[in-house]
Scaffold this motif. Structure first.
Motif, mmCIF file in Angstrom:
data_model
loop_
_atom_site.group_PDB
_atom_site.id
_atom_site.type_symbol
_atom_site.label_atom_id
_atom_site.label_comp_id
_atom_site.label_asym_id
_atom_site.label_seq_id
_atom_site.Cartn_x
_atom_site.Cartn_y
_atom_site.Cartn_z
ATOM 1 N N GLY A 123 -21.757 107.681 -17.650
ATOM 2 C CA GLY A 123 -22.083 108.488 -18.803
ATOM 3 C C GLY A 123 -21.413 107.938 -20.047
ATOM 4 O O GLY A 123 -21.226 106.720 -20.215
ATOM 5 N N PHE A 124 -21.043 108.837 -20.927
ATOM 6 C CA PHE A 124 -20.438 108.420 -22.190
ATOM 7 C C PHE A 124 -19.032 107.861 -22.015
ATOM 8 O O PHE A 124 -18.445 107.394 -22.990
ATOM 9 C CB PHE A 124 -20.416 109.597 -23.170
ATOM 10 C CG PHE A 124 -21.737 109.842 -23.818
ATOM 11 C CD1 PHE A 124 -22.298 108.904 -24.670
ATOM 12 C CD2 PHE A 124 -22.431 111.007 -23.589
ATOM 13 C CE1 PHE A 124 -23.527 109.122 -25.260
ATOM 14 C CE2 PHE A 124 -23.660 111.237 -24.182
ATOM 15 C CZ PHE A 124 -24.205 110.294 -25.014
ATOM 16 N N GLU A 150 -25.966 110.493 -18.685
ATOM 17 C CA GLU A 150 -25.697 111.902 -18.972
ATOM 18 C C GLU A 150 -26.924 112.763 -18.697
ATOM 19 O O GLU A 150 -26.811 113.882 -18.162
ATOM 20 C CB GLU A 150 -25.256 112.055 -20.429
ATOM 21 C CG GLU A 150 -23.910 111.430 -20.747
ATOM 22 C CD GLU A 150 -22.763 112.135 -20.037
ATOM 23 O OE1 GLU A 150 -22.926 113.311 -19.673
ATOM 24 O OE2 GLU A 150 -21.718 111.507 -19.829
ATOM 25 N N ARG A 153 -27.222 113.222 -14.925
ATOM 26 C CA ARG A 153 -26.263 114.212 -14.412
ATOM 27 C C ARG A 153 -26.708 115.630 -14.734
ATOM 28 O O ARG A 153 -26.587 116.538 -13.902
ATOM 29 C CB ARG A 153 -24.888 113.954 -15.033
ATOM 30 C CG ARG A 153 -24.221 112.662 -14.575
ATOM 31 C CD ARG A 153 -22.892 112.479 -15.301
ATOM 32 N NE ARG A 153 -22.250 111.223 -14.932
ATOM 33 C CZ ARG A 153 -21.101 110.779 -15.467
ATOM 34 N NH1 ARG A 153 -20.499 111.507 -16.407
ATOM 35 N NH2 ARG A 153 -20.578 109.636 -15.083
ATOM 36 N N THR A 154 -27.232 115.827 -15.930
ATOM 37 C CA THR A 154 -27.680 117.169 -16.304
ATOM 38 C C THR A 154 -28.865 117.607 -15.458
ATOM 39 O O THR A 154 -28.938 118.763 -15.016
ATOM 40 C CB THR A 154 -28.047 117.197 -17.795
ATOM 41 O OG1 THR A 154 -26.955 116.705 -18.563
ATOM 42 C CG2 THR A 154 -28.386 118.607 -18.235
ATOM 43 N N SER A 212 -33.072 115.578 -26.269
ATOM 44 C CA SER A 212 -31.879 114.733 -26.274
ATOM 45 C C SER A 212 -32.099 113.407 -26.972
ATOM 46 O O SER A 212 -31.122 112.711 -27.270
ATOM 47 C CB SER A 212 -31.417 114.486 -24.831
ATOM 48 O OG SER A 212 -31.161 115.698 -24.165
#
Length: 584
Positions: A123-124, A150, A153-154, A212
């Motif tokens: 991710g970030f 990300e 994962r969401t 997003s």
């Protein structure tokens, strides 16, 4: 024969063990080779079973810590568990990591502080360790990778999604509007076995990804499952057909509410499971707004609405031109020296009254002028202006969404069960009065409206015998009961094996090793002649007649035969002792 018997009896008596070790050695010598091997195996099995049971009972119960982990996450979690000194093991071919059940929650919280598991996608956190001098292209690639991780994962937070992968196609920005390209996205979902996504969930994932990424329309998000089926296409087809999942769910809720009301009011009358209800609801989801402006006549005196009123009245008296035009004509007249008589002027009252003109003056339209300056005719003007209110009505109407246009209810009531002549239950139809009462109750419960076009149909028929659906989980399908039954089966199996080894194997061998003491009259070991002599003396004393040698031998032989028939093992052991003594 007697001498031999005496010598054997003396030898056996002399060889009788005195210590515990000698007794055990003698008892063990009574077993054959096969019996000795069987006894050793049985004792070893009992000891091993007891040790294994003790170890198994003291062993901690392991539960799943994490499952379906990637190789990178699995290695990181194992390293963290080793650092925390937490025992672990694998199951399901290494797809799950197990830890003691009393430490599952503790370990999960400790690993969460370390950011584990990461879900197999970065991710970030990829942006935290940027190298010095990295190019703009590499920085953009890292940002895109982090955004994809990300989003994955969401999406994995959805209950039915086991894993997800997201691919973003973000074009380079350009200054030319015609060449500008919108971004797009692709999502691959790996669902849990036996689960699926509803259209509302698919639309939610599309909107999540679209919100997003800047300038990404939801229609440009493609969603596939592990079998390659395009889930986003299913959602678009439903929308094209005019079916909204939210509206369908609302219709189902309305129908279920009406069905429940009807069943609740009929169940106390006809009994449980004796009524079936189906309702079809026609819902209007159209949105209508209406604005109406109405003007009505404002002519009725009592209803006249006057905003303002203005009245104006003027009068003028101008002498007319007379005489020959010239300088003398333009001169003012000389005051008269004699009274003149003029006709009465309208509006002039008597002297001394309100509005009455002064002597020698005339009053018209509120203007007083000398009589000498008044000429005929007198000019008057009256103006009146009235402003009325405009009677206007503005009505703005907005129709609520989801109004019920029509309801249709179908009710089937089971026939009444009554005992027949032979005692068996017989179905009997309901009467017309009862059906009418049920029909009225259904109408009231559903909110029947004739103006709306609602319909109700009530039928009375005998229900066919059917198995009642089981709402509760069977005992053999309950996970807790299955786990308890498995534990009880393990304990019962261990107890059964121990009982078999102790009672079926060890006990008969112990009886062979330690036979019960023989009664004096039935003992063939020791001094047979002495026993026989004592019995002979006893019999002779009891009967008063001594036995002869042939009778005594026959009696001993009969007793030996009976003993050999009842317990052949004792006889075999005695014969073995005799053979051993003779051999020695």
């Amino acid at each position: 024969m007697a001498a031999t018997t005496d010598s054997v009896g003396d030898t056996t008596t002399a060889a009788a063990p005195g210590t515990l070790a000698d007794r055990l050695r003698t008892a063990f010598a009574r077993l054959s080779s096969q019996q000795k091997i069987l006894l050793g195996v049985a004792l070893a099995a009992i000891v091993a079973l007891l040790v294994a049971s003790n170890t198994w009972l003291k062993q901690a119960d392991y539960k799943v810590l994490f499952s379906n982990l990637g190789e990178r996450d699995g290695g990181a979690i194992i390293t963290a568990l080793e650092q925390l000194n937490v025992p672990y093991k694998f199951s399901d071919g290494g797809g799950a990591i197990l830890v003691p059940s009393n430490r599952v929650h503790e370990v999960r919280l400790r690993l969460a502080t370390q950011g584990l598991p990461k879900g197999g996608a970065v991710g970030f956190e990829l942006m935290e360790n940027q190298k010095f001098g990295i190019s703009q292209f590499a920085e953009q690639v890292n940002y895109q990778r982090a955004l994809e991780g990300e989003l994955a994962r969401t999406i994995m937070s959805v209950a039915a999604v086991e894993s997800a992968r997201v691919h973003l196609a973000i074009p380079k920005p350009t200054v030319f509007v015609r060449e500008e390209t919108k971004p797009s996205a692709s999502v691959l979902l790996n669902l849990y076995p036996g689960r699926g996504l509803e259209p509302a969930q698919i639309a939610g994932i599309q909107n999540l990804v679209a919100a997003s990424v800047p300038q990404l329309p939801p229609a440009s998000v493609t969603i596939l499952d592990q079998s390659g089926a395009m889930l986003s296409q299913l959602k678009s087809k439903l929308l094209e057909a005019g079916l909204d999942p939210t509206q369908i769910k609302y219709i189902q809720e309305v129908e279920a509410s009406v069905i429940k009301r009807i069943e609740d009011i009929l169940t106390p009358i006809v009994g449980r499971d004796n009524v079936r209800v189906q309702v079809a609801a026609d819902i209007d989801f159209s949105q209508t707004e209406q604005t109406a402006e109405t003007h009505r006549p404002n002519t009725t005196p009592p209803d006249i609405a006057i905003r303002s009123q203005q009245t104006s009245e003027t009068a003028s008296a101008t002498p007319s031109a007379t005489g020959v035009p010239g300088a003398l004509t333009n001169q003012p007249p000389v005051p008269a020296t004699a009274p003149l008589t003029q006709p009465a002027v309208p509006g002039a009252g008597a002297a001394g009254q309100p509005g009455a003109p002064l002597p020698g003056q005339v009053n018209a339209a509120g203007v007083q002028a000398p009589i000498a300056s008044v000429a005929q005719p007198l000019s008057t003007r009256k103006d009146s202006t009235i402003n009325y209110e405009v009677d206007k009505t503005i009505r703005h109407t907005r129709q609520s969404v989801g109004m019920i246009k029509r309801l249709s209810a179908a009710v089937v009531v089971n026939q009444r069960k009554e005992a027949g002549k032979d005692g068996k239950p017989v179905s009997k139809p309901l009467g017309d009065a009862e059906l009418k009462q049920i029909n009225d109750l259904v109408r009231e419960a559903m909110g029947f409206s004739a103006d709306r076009g609602d319909t109700v149909s009530v039928a009375n028929a005998a229900f066919t015998a059917s198995d009642r659906p089981e709402t509760d989980i069977p005992v053999w399908k309950d996970p807790e009961m299955r786990a308890l039954g498995l534990d009880l089966f393990k304990y019962a199996a261990i107890a059964a094996i121990l009982a078999y080894l102790l009672l079926g194997v060890v006990r008969p061998l112990v009886k062979t090793m330690f036979p019960p003491p023989l009664e004096p009259e039935k003992s063939l070991g020791g001094n047979i002649d002495v026993v026989a002599g004592e019995e002979g003396e006893g019999e002779a004393a009891g009967e008063g007649k001594p036995l002869s040698a042939a009778e005594l031998f026959e009696q001993r032989l009969q007793e030996a035969r009976e003993l050999a028939t009842r317990d052949p093992k004792i006889v075999a052991n005695i014969v073995k002792e005799w053979m051993g003594v003779n051999g020695g």
